[in-house]
Scaffold this motif. Structure first.
Motif, PDB file in Angstrom:
ATOM      1  N   GLU A  53       1.154  -1.211  -0.021  1.00 43.19           N
ATOM      2  CA  GLU A  53      -0.247  -0.152  -0.002  1.00 43.19           C
ATOM      3  C   GLU A  53       0.818   1.151  -0.142  1.00 43.19           C
ATOM      4  O   GLU A  53       0.623   2.191  -0.820  1.00 43.19           O
ATOM      5  N   GLN A  54       1.769   1.388   0.765  1.00 48.41           N
ATOM      6  CA  GLN A  54       2.973   2.578   0.957  1.00 48.41           C
ATOM      7  C   GLN A  54       3.372   2.841  -0.427  1.00 48.41           C
ATOM      8  O   GLN A  54       3.293   3.997  -0.953  1.00 48.41           O
ATOM      9  N   GLN A  55       3.873   1.729  -1.277  1.00 49.18           N
ATOM     10  CA  GLN A  55       4.528   1.773  -2.445  1.00 49.18           C
ATOM     11  C   GLN A  55       3.484   2.333  -3.677  1.00 49.18           C
ATOM     12  O   GLN A  55       4.072   2.918  -4.633  1.00 49.18           O
ATOM     13  N   ALA A  56       2.544   1.709  -3.335  1.00 43.34           N
ATOM     14  CA  ALA A  56       1.314   2.292  -4.431  1.00 43.34           C
ATOM     15  C   ALA A  56       0.793   3.507  -4.239  1.00 43.34           C
ATOM     16  O   ALA A  56       0.207   4.199  -5.191  1.00 43.34           O
ATOM     17  N   ALA A  57       0.930   4.194  -2.852  1.00 45.23           N
ATOM     18  CA  ALA A  57       0.180   5.524  -2.673  1.00 45.23           C
ATOM     19  C   ALA A  57       0.883   6.260  -3.613  1.00 45.23           C
ATOM     20  O   ALA A  57       2.123   6.456  -3.815  1.00 45.23           O
ATOM     21  N   GLY A  58       0.008   7.427  -4.058  1.00 46.27           N
ATOM     22  CA  GLY A  58       0.331   8.554  -4.760  1.00 46.27           C
ATOM     23  C   GLY A  58       0.526   8.286  -6.192  1.00 46.27           C
ATOM     24  O   GLY A  58       0.865   9.322  -7.057  1.00 46.27           O
ATOM     25  N   LEU A  59       0.530   6.971  -6.886  1.00 50.21           N
ATOM     26  CA  LEU A  59       0.905   6.923  -8.284  1.00 50.21           C
ATOM     27  C   LEU A  59      -0.502   7.165  -8.968  1.00 50.21           C
ATOM     28  O   LEU A  59      -1.684   6.995  -8.330  1.00 50.21           O
ATOM     29  N   ASN A  60      -0.296   8.001 -10.078  1.00 43.17           N
ATOM     30  CA  ASN A  60      -1.313   8.233 -10.894  1.00 43.17           C
ATOM     31  C   ASN A  60      -2.187   7.351 -11.456  1.00 43.17           C
ATOM     32  O   ASN A  60      -3.359   7.181 -11.245  1.00 43.17           O
ATOM     33  N   HIS A  61      -1.743   6.199 -11.773  1.00 47.15           N
ATOM     34  CA  HIS A  61      -2.450   5.034 -12.476  1.00 47.15           C
ATOM     35  C   HIS A  61      -1.535   3.783 -12.484  1.00 47.15           C
ATOM     36  O   HIS A  61      -0.419   3.932 -13.212  1.00 47.15           O
ATOM     37  N   LEU A  62      -2.131   2.868 -11.825  1.00 48.80           N
ATOM     38  CA  LEU A  62      -1.111   1.741 -11.703  1.00 48.80           C
ATOM     39  C   LEU A  62      -1.556   0.458 -12.284  1.00 48.80           C
ATOM     40  O   LEU A  62      -3.039   0.162 -12.092  1.00 48.80           O
ATOM     41  N   LEU A  63      -0.996  -0.399 -13.209  1.00 49.25           N
ATOM     42  CA  LEU A  63      -1.098  -1.448 -13.561  1.00 49.25           C
ATOM     43  C   LEU A  63      -0.076  -2.497 -13.030  1.00 49.25           C
ATOM     44  O   LEU A  63       0.735  -2.627 -13.145  1.00 49.25           O
ATOM     45  N   ALA A  64      -0.861  -3.347 -11.991  1.00 54.37           N
ATOM     46  CA  ALA A  64       0.120  -4.128 -11.150  1.00 54.37           C
ATOM     47  C   ALA A  64       0.215  -5.557 -11.812  1.00 54.37           C
ATOM     48  O   ALA A  64      -0.758  -6.277 -12.216  1.00 54.37           O
TER      49      ALA A  64
END
Length: 298
Positions: A94-105
């Protein structure tokens, strides 16, 4: 000038530039698999997906004509996890995904979707609609006593208010489950489209149903590769017969252009059980189709 060839493509997904968290669209691998209930090995999924994606770098989409590599795209590599510790791994993701504009994981087990949704809904300030393609409901309160195993991800997401259940649709469901799970899931307002119903319908009709349920507002796509039949995706930890063919999944995805997706994941690829890279290629192509939807909106 040398002509590029697929086997010489960069190792980043679609050749995206590395490590730019400010990009409009980010790719990340999430190599967590300690919450699996059958076969482990999805920690190696992101690398296999990136390798298979070399097949997708030499042309435009055959229907829309878009090129997703034209997006402002960056591959962030793998997210860090805490070895042997699910709750701490979820916190780190969650911490690393925070603040990303648009994520494809790319997963990783399906449990990684929970922290990704936590990060996204905090950024958006409210719940999202969900398109969930899978063999399993994943709405168990816990799996064999483990609260955060991969089969409980959407129980948590719903009870935490990350998802608007009446805007959630599950497609391809067919695995054994207790009737109470179906009752609870439907009781929250979730729409379930079993695999057999998909087979008796058409991709266009299924996509129309998805658009009707999700409606307006931000949404998220979570694609468990075991939503596909094992004939098309043997490389997964919990295969279930009777699933979608790749042409059905592709036909559905290509018709979801009206949905306001704000993020997505493709999970549960376990390369150790794959055959001739077909599961990894399916997952890479699903990600490519998703990015083509975004490129068409740009």
């Amino acid at each position: 000038m040398p002509v590029p060839v697929t086997f010489a493509a960069p190792h980043a997904y679609l050749g995206a530039r590395p490590d730019d968290r400010g990009a409009a669209f980010c790719i990340a691998g999430v190599p967590l698999d300690i919450g699996t209930t059958n076969r482990a090995g999805t920690r190696d999924g992101p690398r296999a997906i990136r390798a298979a994606a070399r097949m997708l770098t030499d042309g435009r989409h055959p229907d829309s004509g878009v090129d997703p590599t034209a997006l402002d795209l960056s591959d962030l590599g793998e997210f860090e996890i805490a070895l042997g510790d699910i709750p701490e791994s979820l916190r780190l993701i969650e911490q690393q995904a925070a603040g990303l504009n648009h994520l494809l994981a790319f997963g990783g087990e399906h449990g990684v979707t929970l922290p990704l949704l936590r990060a996204l809904t905090k950024r958006l300030g409210g719940p999202v609609g969900l398109v969930h393609i899978d063999a399993h409901l994943d709405t168990s309160e816990d799996n064999f006593g483990q609260r955060f195993a991969h089969g409980s991800v959407f129980w948590h997401a719903i009870t935490e208010g990350l998802i608007a259940p009446k805007r959630m649709i599950q497609v391809g469901i067919r695995a054994p489950a207790w009737p109470e799970m179906y009752d609870w899931t439907r009781g929250q307002g979730v729409t379930i489209v079993p695999a057999q119903e998909v087979h008796e319908s058409t991709p266009a009709a299924v996509a129309a149903r998805i658009r009707e349920v999700v409606g307006e507002g931000p949404a998220y796509l979570s694609f468990d590769i075991d939503g596909l039949d094992p004939a098309f995706a043997p490389g997964t930890g919990t295969p279930e017969i009777g699933g979608l063919a790749t042409w059905q999944a592709q036909g559905i995805l290509r018709r979801l252009g009206g949905i306001d997706f704000r993020g997505a994941d493709v999970v549960e690829v376990a390369p150790a059980y794959d055959v001739a890279e077909i599961t990894a290629l399916a997952a890479a192509t699903i990600g490519w189709e998703y990015l083509c939807l975004q490129a068409a909106r740009a």
